[in-house]
Design a protein around this motif. Structure first.
Motif, PDB file in Angstrom:
ATOM      1  N   MET A   1       0.847  -1.174   0.000  1.00 16.52           N
ATOM      2  CA  MET A   1       0.000   0.000   0.000  1.00 16.52           C
ATOM      3  C   MET A   1       0.893   1.238   0.000  1.00 16.52           C
ATOM      4  N   LYS A   2       0.554   2.154  -0.860  1.00 15.85           N
ATOM      5  CA  LYS A   2       1.328   3.374  -0.981  1.00 15.85           C
ATOM      6  C   LYS A   2       0.944   4.339   0.139  1.00 15.85           C
ATOM      7  N   ALA A   3       1.843   5.272   0.389  1.00 17.92           N
ATOM      8  CA  ALA A   3       1.607   6.254   1.447  1.00 17.92           C
ATOM      9  C   ALA A   3       0.405   7.125   1.127  1.00 17.92           C
ATOM     10  N   THR A   4       0.216   7.465  -0.123  1.00 18.25           N
ATOM     11  CA  THR A   4      -0.926   8.312  -0.487  1.00 18.25           C
ATOM     12  C   THR A   4      -2.246   7.596  -0.251  1.00 18.25           C
ATOM     13  N   GLU A   5      -2.285   6.295  -0.546  1.00 16.19           N
ATOM     14  CA  GLU A   5      -3.509   5.521  -0.308  1.00 16.19           C
ATOM     15  C   GLU A   5      -3.808   5.437   1.181  1.00 16.19           C
ATOM     16  N   LEU A   6      -2.759   5.209   1.967  1.00 12.88           N
ATOM     17  CA  LEU A   6      -2.934   5.148   3.416  1.00 12.88           C
ATOM     18  C   LEU A   6      -3.433   6.481   3.954  1.00 12.88           C
ATOM     19  N   LYS A   7      -2.858   7.556   3.435  1.00 17.47           N
ATOM     20  CA  LYS A   7      -3.273   8.891   3.861  1.00 17.47           C
ATOM     21  C   LYS A   7      -4.750   9.129   3.544  1.00 17.47           C
ATOM     22  N   LYS A   8      -5.187   8.683   2.350  1.00 16.81           N
ATOM     23  CA  LYS A   8      -6.586   8.825   1.956  1.00 16.81           C
ATOM     24  C   LYS A   8      -7.512   8.056   2.890  1.00 16.81           C
ATOM     25  N   LEU A   9      -7.118   6.817   3.198  1.00 14.11           N
ATOM     26  CA  LEU A   9      -7.927   5.993   4.095  1.00 14.11           C
ATOM     27  C   LEU A   9      -8.044   6.626   5.478  1.00 14.11           C
ATOM     28  N   ILE A  10      -6.939   7.153   5.972  1.00  9.78           N
ATOM     29  CA  ILE A  10      -6.962   7.787   7.294  1.00  9.78           C
ATOM     30  C   ILE A  10      -7.861   9.007   7.279  1.00  9.78           C
ATOM     31  N   LYS A  11      -7.753   9.830   6.232  1.00  5.03           N
ATOM     32  CA  LYS A  11      -8.597  11.023   6.139  1.00  5.03           C
ATOM     33  C   LYS A  11     -10.075  10.658   6.136  1.00  5.03           C
ATOM     34  N   GLU A  12     -10.424   9.642   5.358  1.00 10.36           N
ATOM     35  CA  GLU A  12     -11.813   9.221   5.287  1.00 10.36           C
ATOM     36  C   GLU A  12     -12.309   8.714   6.636  1.00 10.36           C
ATOM     37  N   ALA A  13     -11.476   7.919   7.307  1.00 13.28           N
ATOM     38  CA  ALA A  13     -11.875   7.375   8.611  1.00 13.28           C
ATOM     39  C   ALA A  13     -12.060   8.489   9.633  1.00 13.28           C
ATOM     40  N   VAL A  14     -11.170   9.457   9.607  1.00  8.78           N
ATOM     41  CA  VAL A  14     -11.274  10.584  10.553  1.00  8.78           C
ATOM     42  C   VAL A  14     -12.514  11.401  10.236  1.00  8.78           C
ATOM     43  N   ARG A  15     -12.767  11.648   8.965  1.00  5.94           N
ATOM     44  CA  ARG A  15     -13.931  12.424   8.559  1.00  5.94           C
ATOM     45  C   ARG A  15     -15.218  11.728   9.023  1.00  5.94           C
ATOM     46  N   GLU A  16     -15.299  10.416   8.833  1.00  2.00           N
ATOM     47  CA  GLU A  16     -16.484   9.668   9.261  1.00  2.00           C
ATOM     48  C   GLU A  16     -16.658   9.724  10.779  1.00  2.00           C
ATOM     49  N   ALA A  17     -15.559   9.566  11.502  1.00  2.00           N
ATOM     50  CA  ALA A  17     -15.641   9.592  12.969  1.00  2.00           C
ATOM     51  C   ALA A  17     -16.114  10.952  13.455  1.00  2.00           C
ATOM     52  N   ILE A  18     -15.607  12.010  12.855  1.00  2.00           N
ATOM     53  CA  ILE A  18     -16.009  13.360  13.268  1.00  2.00           C
ATOM     54  C   ILE A  18     -17.483  13.591  12.948  1.00  2.00           C
ATOM     55  N   GLN A  19     -17.921  13.155  11.783  1.00  2.00           N
ATOM     56  CA  GLN A  19     -19.325  13.333  11.428  1.00  2.00           C
ATOM     57  C   GLN A  19     -20.239  12.582  12.388  1.00  2.00           C
ATOM     58  N   ASP A  20     -19.865  11.360  12.751  1.00  2.00           N
ATOM     59  CA  ASP A  20     -20.671  10.589  13.700  1.00  2.00           C
ATOM     60  C   ASP A  20     -20.752  11.296  15.049  1.00  2.00           C
ATOM     61  N   GLU A  21     -19.621  11.795  15.515  1.00  2.00           N
ATOM     62  CA  GLU A  21     -19.605  12.488  16.812  1.00  2.00           C
ATOM     63  C   GLU A  21     -20.436  13.765  16.754  1.00  2.00           C
ATOM     64  N   LEU A  22     -20.318  14.510  15.659  1.00  2.00           N
ATOM     65  CA  LEU A  22     -21.102  15.737  15.533  1.00  2.00           C
ATOM     66  C   LEU A  22     -22.599  15.440  15.516  1.00  2.00           C
ATOM     67  N   LYS A  23     -22.996  14.365  14.852  1.00  2.00           N
ATOM     68  CA  LYS A  23     -24.413  13.983  14.843  1.00  2.00           C
ATOM     69  C   LYS A  23     -24.907  13.716  16.255  1.00  2.00           C
ATOM     70  N   GLU A  24     -24.110  12.965  17.027  1.00  2.00           N
ATOM     71  CA  GLU A  24     -24.505  12.656  18.396  1.00  2.00           C
ATOM     72  C   GLU A  24     -24.578  13.917  19.256  1.00  2.00           C
ATOM     73  N   ILE A  25     -23.626  14.808  19.083  1.00  2.00           N
ATOM     74  CA  ILE A  25     -23.627  16.049  19.860  1.00  2.00           C
ATOM     75  C   ILE A  25     -24.841  16.894  19.526  1.00  2.00           C
ATOM     76  N   LEU A  26     -25.151  16.998  18.234  1.00  2.00           N
ATOM     77  CA  LEU A  26     -26.315  17.786  17.834  1.00  2.00           C
ATOM     78  C   LEU A  26     -27.612  17.170  18.343  1.00  2.00           C
ATOM     79  N   LEU A  27     -27.729  15.853  18.289  1.00  2.00           N
ATOM     80  CA  LEU A  27     -28.938  15.191  18.801  1.00  2.00           C
ATOM     81  C   LEU A  27     -29.093  15.430  20.300  1.00  2.00           C
ATOM     82  N   GLU A  28     -27.999  15.365  21.041  1.00  2.00           N
ATOM     83  CA  GLU A  28     -28.065  15.626  22.487  1.00  2.00           C
ATOM     84  C   GLU A  28     -28.469  17.062  22.756  1.00  2.00           C
TER      85      GLU A  28
END
Length: 115
Positions: free
Chosen positions: A1-28
């Motif tokens: 796996m290339k570094a750029t692919e790994l970087k993309k995967l990490i960015k996507e995972a972080v983006r998803e985690a932040i969106q999930d947390e923001l949804k929960e915060i807004l619902l609360e």
């Protein structure tokens, strides 16, 4: 796996985690009971700072001398404890010298540290 692919995967995972947390915060935030708050009134007054007393140079010098006199300790060579390591006959001053064998006890170290 290339570094750029790994970087993309990490960015996507972080983006998803932040969106999930923001949804929960807004619902609360939406589900939390609303508390009516009274408006905050700010005062625009500036605090009055009393002027510091001015001292003449002689008075300042005297105050510093008083402080030094209270905290100063008069150390002389008489205040230093004698250290006599085991095997003092070993030559430690020559380039090929060795340190004496033995151990230094904690009581000796603590005695060196106390005033």
């Amino acid at each position: 796996m290339k570094a750029t692919e790994l970087k993309k995967l990490i960015k996507e995972a972080v983006r998803e985690a932040i969106q999930d947390e923001l949804k929960e915060i807004l619902l609360e935030a939406v589900k939390a009971p609303r508390v009516t708050q009274s408006p905050i009134n700010e005062s625009k007054s500036t605090p009055v700072i009393p002027p510091t007393p001015t001292l003449s140079s002689v008075e300042k010098k005297q105050k510093y001398m008083d402080i030094i006199g209270e905290t100063a300790l008069n150390f002389t060579s008489k205040d230093v404890q004698k250290f006599n390591p085991q095997g003092a006959s070993i030559d430690t001053t020559s380039p090929n010298g060795q340190l004496p064998n033995g151990e230094v006890g904690m009581d000796q170290i603590m005695n060196l540290m106390t005033p």
